[in-house]
Design a protein around this motif. Structure first.
Motif, PDB file in Angstrom:
ATOM      1  N   ALA A 146       0.836  -1.193   0.132  1.00 13.09           N
ATOM      2  CA  ALA A 146       0.040   0.103  -0.159  1.00 13.09           C
ATOM      3  C   ALA A 146       0.866   1.250   0.100  1.00 13.09           C
ATOM      4  CB  ALA A 146      -0.846   0.020   1.153  1.00 13.09           C
ATOM      5  N   GLY A 147       1.943   1.253   0.780  1.00 19.34           N
ATOM      6  CA  GLY A 147       2.657   2.440   0.832  1.00 19.34           C
ATOM      7  C   GLY A 147       3.410   2.505  -0.554  1.00 19.34           C
ATOM      8  N   ALA A 148       3.974   1.435  -1.262  1.00 20.84           N
ATOM      9  CA  ALA A 148       4.664   1.528  -2.405  1.00 20.84           C
ATOM     10  C   ALA A 148       3.550   1.959  -3.532  1.00 20.84           C
ATOM     11  CB  ALA A 148       4.990   0.043  -2.916  1.00 20.84           C
ATOM     12  N   ALA A 149       2.146   1.538  -3.375  1.00 23.05           N
ATOM     13  CA  ALA A 149       1.289   2.143  -4.349  1.00 23.05           C
ATOM     14  C   ALA A 149       1.296   3.760  -4.151  1.00 23.05           C
ATOM     15  CB  ALA A 149      -0.317   1.341  -4.059  1.00 23.05           C
ATOM     16  N   ASP A 150       1.374   4.288  -3.113  1.00 18.22           N
ATOM     17  CA  ASP A 150       1.284   5.756  -2.827  1.00 18.22           C
ATOM     18  C   ASP A 150       2.213   6.436  -3.596  1.00 18.22           C
ATOM     19  OD1 ASP A 150      -1.147   5.556  -1.219  1.00 18.22           O
ATOM     20  OD2 ASP A 150       0.001   5.552   0.830  1.00 18.22           O
ATOM     21  N   LEU A 151       3.309   5.905  -4.063  1.00 18.02           N
ATOM     22  CA  LEU A 151       4.412   6.385  -4.851  1.00 18.02           C
ATOM     23  C   LEU A 151       3.778   7.251  -6.114  1.00 18.02           C
ATOM     24  CD1 LEU A 151       7.264   4.004  -4.355  1.00 18.02           C
ATOM     25  CD2 LEU A 151       7.049   6.136  -3.284  1.00 18.02           C
ATOM     26  N   ALA A 152       2.816   6.649  -6.565  1.00 16.20           N
ATOM     27  CA  ALA A 152       1.953   7.106  -7.683  1.00 16.20           C
ATOM     28  C   ALA A 152       1.374   8.384  -7.304  1.00 16.20           C
ATOM     29  CB  ALA A 152       1.100   6.031  -8.352  1.00 16.20           C
ATOM     30  N   ARG A 153       1.014   8.508  -6.099  1.00 13.47           N
ATOM     31  CA  ARG A 153       0.107   9.696  -5.578  1.00 13.47           C
ATOM     32  C   ARG A 153       0.951  10.864  -5.460  1.00 13.47           C
ATOM     33  NH1 ARG A 153      -3.133   8.074  -0.407  1.00 13.47           N
ATOM     34  NH2 ARG A 153      -4.116  10.158  -0.786  1.00 13.47           N
ATOM     35  N   PRO A 154       0.276  12.140  -5.885  1.00 11.92           N
ATOM     36  CA  PRO A 154       1.106  13.325  -5.527  1.00 11.92           C
ATOM     37  C   PRO A 154       1.580  13.625  -3.965  1.00 11.92           C
ATOM     38  CG  PRO A 154      -1.013  13.740  -6.608  1.00 11.92           C
ATOM     39  CD  PRO A 154      -1.039  12.351  -6.285  1.00 11.92           C
ATOM     40  N   ALA A 155       2.495  14.274  -3.833  1.00 13.57           N
ATOM     41  CA  ALA A 155       3.050  14.342  -2.578  1.00 13.57           C
ATOM     42  C   ALA A 155       1.817  15.196  -1.623  1.00 13.57           C
ATOM     43  CB  ALA A 155       4.523  14.985  -2.646  1.00 13.57           C
ATOM     44  N   GLU A 156       1.241  16.202  -2.256  1.00  8.74           N
ATOM     45  CA  GLU A 156       0.306  16.934  -1.327  1.00  8.74           C
ATOM     46  C   GLU A 156      -0.734  16.325  -0.808  1.00  8.74           C
ATOM     47  OE1 GLU A 156      -0.914  17.736  -5.560  1.00  8.74           O
ATOM     48  OE2 GLU A 156       1.057  18.006  -4.659  1.00  8.74           O
ATOM     49  N   GLN A 157      -1.082  14.965  -1.405  1.00 14.32           N
ATOM     50  CA  GLN A 157      -2.082  14.350  -0.601  1.00 14.32           C
ATOM     51  C   GLN A 157      -1.725  13.237   0.208  1.00 14.32           C
ATOM     52  OE1 GLN A 157      -4.005  12.215  -4.067  1.00 14.32           O
ATOM     53  NE2 GLN A 157      -4.740  14.038  -5.111  1.00 14.32           N
ATOM     54  N   LEU A 158      -0.289  13.387   0.667  1.00 13.53           N
ATOM     55  CA  LEU A 158       0.350  12.180   1.513  1.00 13.53           C
ATOM     56  C   LEU A 158       0.292  12.919   2.737  1.00 13.53           C
ATOM     57  CD1 LEU A 158       3.031  10.770  -0.721  1.00 13.53           C
ATOM     58  CD2 LEU A 158       0.774   9.835  -0.369  1.00 13.53           C
ATOM     59  N   SER A 159       0.277  12.021   3.875  1.00 13.87           N
ATOM     60  CA  SER A 159       0.455  12.346   5.371  1.00 13.87           C
ATOM     61  C   SER A 159       1.571  12.191   5.722  1.00 13.87           C
ATOM     62  CB  SER A 159      -0.648  11.764   6.145  1.00 13.87           C
ATOM     63  OG  SER A 159      -0.573  11.843   7.478  1.00 13.87           O
ATOM     64  N   LEU A 160       2.311  13.460   6.078  1.00 14.00           N
ATOM     65  CA  LEU A 160       3.756  13.176   6.958  1.00 14.00           C
ATOM     66  C   LEU A 160       3.560  12.565   8.204  1.00 14.00           C
ATOM     67  CD1 LEU A 160       6.482  14.105   6.572  1.00 14.00           C
ATOM     68  CD2 LEU A 160       6.033  16.099   7.858  1.00 14.00           C
ATOM     69  N   ASN A 161       2.753  12.797   9.027  1.00 16.96           N
ATOM     70  CA  ASN A 161       2.614  11.937  10.404  1.00 16.96           C
ATOM     71  C   ASN A 161       2.539  10.468  10.002  1.00 16.96           C
ATOM     72  OD1 ASN A 161       3.048  14.285  11.556  1.00 16.96           O
ATOM     73  ND2 ASN A 161       0.634  14.572  11.771  1.00 16.96           N
ATOM     74  N   THR A 162       1.964   9.925   9.125  1.00 20.26           N
ATOM     75  CA  THR A 162       1.542   8.715   8.928  1.00 20.26           C
ATOM     76  C   THR A 162       2.748   7.855   8.366  1.00 20.26           C
ATOM     77  OG1 THR A 162      -0.877   9.124   8.575  1.00 20.26           O
ATOM     78  CG2 THR A 162       0.088   6.831   7.699  1.00 20.26           C
ATOM     79  N   ASN A 163       3.351   8.642   7.387  1.00 20.79           N
ATOM     80  CA  ASN A 163       4.584   7.902   6.916  1.00 20.79           C
ATOM     81  C   ASN A 163       5.564   8.072   7.741  1.00 20.79           C
ATOM     82  OD1 ASN A 163       3.752   7.142   4.026  1.00 20.79           O
ATOM     83  ND2 ASN A 163       2.902   9.250   4.042  1.00 20.79           N
ATOM     84  N   PHE A 164       5.894   9.046   8.259  1.00 15.57           N
ATOM     85  CA  PHE A 164       6.951   9.148   9.400  1.00 15.57           C
ATOM     86  C   PHE A 164       6.704   8.053  10.465  1.00 15.57           C
ATOM     87  CE2 PHE A 164       8.871  10.632  13.302  1.00 15.57           C
ATOM     88  CZ  PHE A 164      10.199  10.891  12.735  1.00 15.57           C
ATOM     89  N   ALA A 165       5.643   7.834  10.773  1.00 14.24           N
ATOM     90  CA  ALA A 165       5.059   6.603  11.781  1.00 14.24           C
ATOM     91  C   ALA A 165       5.563   5.300  11.101  1.00 14.24           C
ATOM     92  CB  ALA A 165       3.766   6.545  12.093  1.00 14.24           C
ATOM     93  N   LEU A 166       5.234   5.118   9.764  1.00 15.95           N
ATOM     94  CA  LEU A 166       5.649   3.686   9.107  1.00 15.95           C
ATOM     95  C   LEU A 166       7.084   3.669   9.025  1.00 15.95           C
ATOM     96  CD1 LEU A 166       3.139   3.975   6.032  1.00 15.95           C
ATOM     97  CD2 LEU A 166       3.047   2.202   8.239  1.00 15.95           C
ATOM     98  N   MET A 167       7.758   4.692   8.914  1.00 17.21           N
ATOM     99  CA  MET A 167       9.302   4.795   8.724  1.00 17.21           C
ATOM    100  C   MET A 167       9.580   4.430  10.080  1.00 17.21           C
ATOM    101  SD  MET A 167      12.056   8.017   7.718  1.00 17.21           S
ATOM    102  CE  MET A 167      11.776   8.818   9.376  1.00 17.21           C
ATOM    103  N   CYS A 168       9.289   4.941  11.106  1.00 18.94           N
ATOM    104  CA  CYS A 168       9.795   4.625  12.475  1.00 18.94           C
ATOM    105  C   CYS A 168       9.462   3.273  12.875  1.00 18.94           C
ATOM    106  CB  CYS A 168       9.386   5.571  13.539  1.00 18.94           C
ATOM    107  SG  CYS A 168      10.026   7.175  13.380  1.00 18.94           S
ATOM    108  N   THR A 169       8.468   2.717  12.610  1.00 17.53           N
ATOM    109  CA  THR A 169       8.037   1.457  12.890  1.00 17.53           C
ATOM    110  C   THR A 169       8.667   0.371  12.152  1.00 17.53           C
ATOM    111  OG1 THR A 169       5.658   1.915  13.194  1.00 17.53           O
ATOM    112  CG2 THR A 169       6.011  -0.403  12.697  1.00 17.53           C
ATOM    113  N   GLY A 170       8.995   0.777  10.997  1.00 16.24           N
ATOM    114  CA  GLY A 170      10.057  -0.174  10.259  1.00 16.24           C
ATOM    115  C   GLY A 170      11.323  -0.288  10.728  1.00 16.24           C
TER     116      GLY A 170
END
Length: 161
Positions: free
Chosen positions: A64-88
């Protein structure tokens, strides 16, 4: 015989609790060595355990995160993706500490970190570019405002003379 039904049920099942299941099993050295699929099937992190199926399910988050690479950056959440990065990052490290070591889980968490870090980088670069465009527009607006005032003064002088 007791009149308490719980006692009767327990006493009727008591022989089952005395089976060798509760005793420590000692490995039999006469058993043949397993190879191939049987070794994988019966391993500590094989398909019979949660150590196998948890990473399988977690790949859906990575995809799902890799599929979001096709979305524009303005539609992405910084908090959510930062949480995914830290979790990983945290769980990748933890996969090497726990027993049994689960390299499959470490792999999925490492890719979760990579996807999260990529998205966070995209979002921060987009935010910087927006901020730069805004400051550039403000400075251009001030320059244009000054030029318009000069033109207005010249026009007033031309009208008065």
């Amino acid at each position: 015989m007791s009149f308490r039904p719980g006692s009767r049920i327990f006493n009727s099942f008591r022989p089952m609790f005395r089976q060798p299941l509760l005793r420590r099993r000692v490995g039999n050295s006469a058993a043949p060595e397993q190879t191939g699929f049987a070794k994988f099937w019966n391993s500590k992190v094989g398909p019979k355990t949660v150590h196998f199926w948890a990473p399988i399910m977690k790949w859906s988050i990575v995809l799902a995160g890799a599929a979001d690479l096709a979305r524009p950056a303005e539609q992405l959440s910084l908090n959510t993706n930062f949480a995914l990065m830290c979790t990983g990052a945290i769980w990748t490290r933890w996969c090497f500490v726990i027993r049994p070591q689960n390299l499959f889980l470490a792999t999925v968490n490492f890719f979760l970190f990579l996807v999260g870090a990529t998205q966070v980088t995209r979002i921060t670069l987009w935010q910087r570019s927006v901020k730069n465009v805004e400051t550039q527009a403000q400075t251009e607006g001030k320059v244009l405002e000054g030029e318009l005032k000069d033109v207005a003064k010249k026009a007033e002088k031309a009208v008065k003379s």
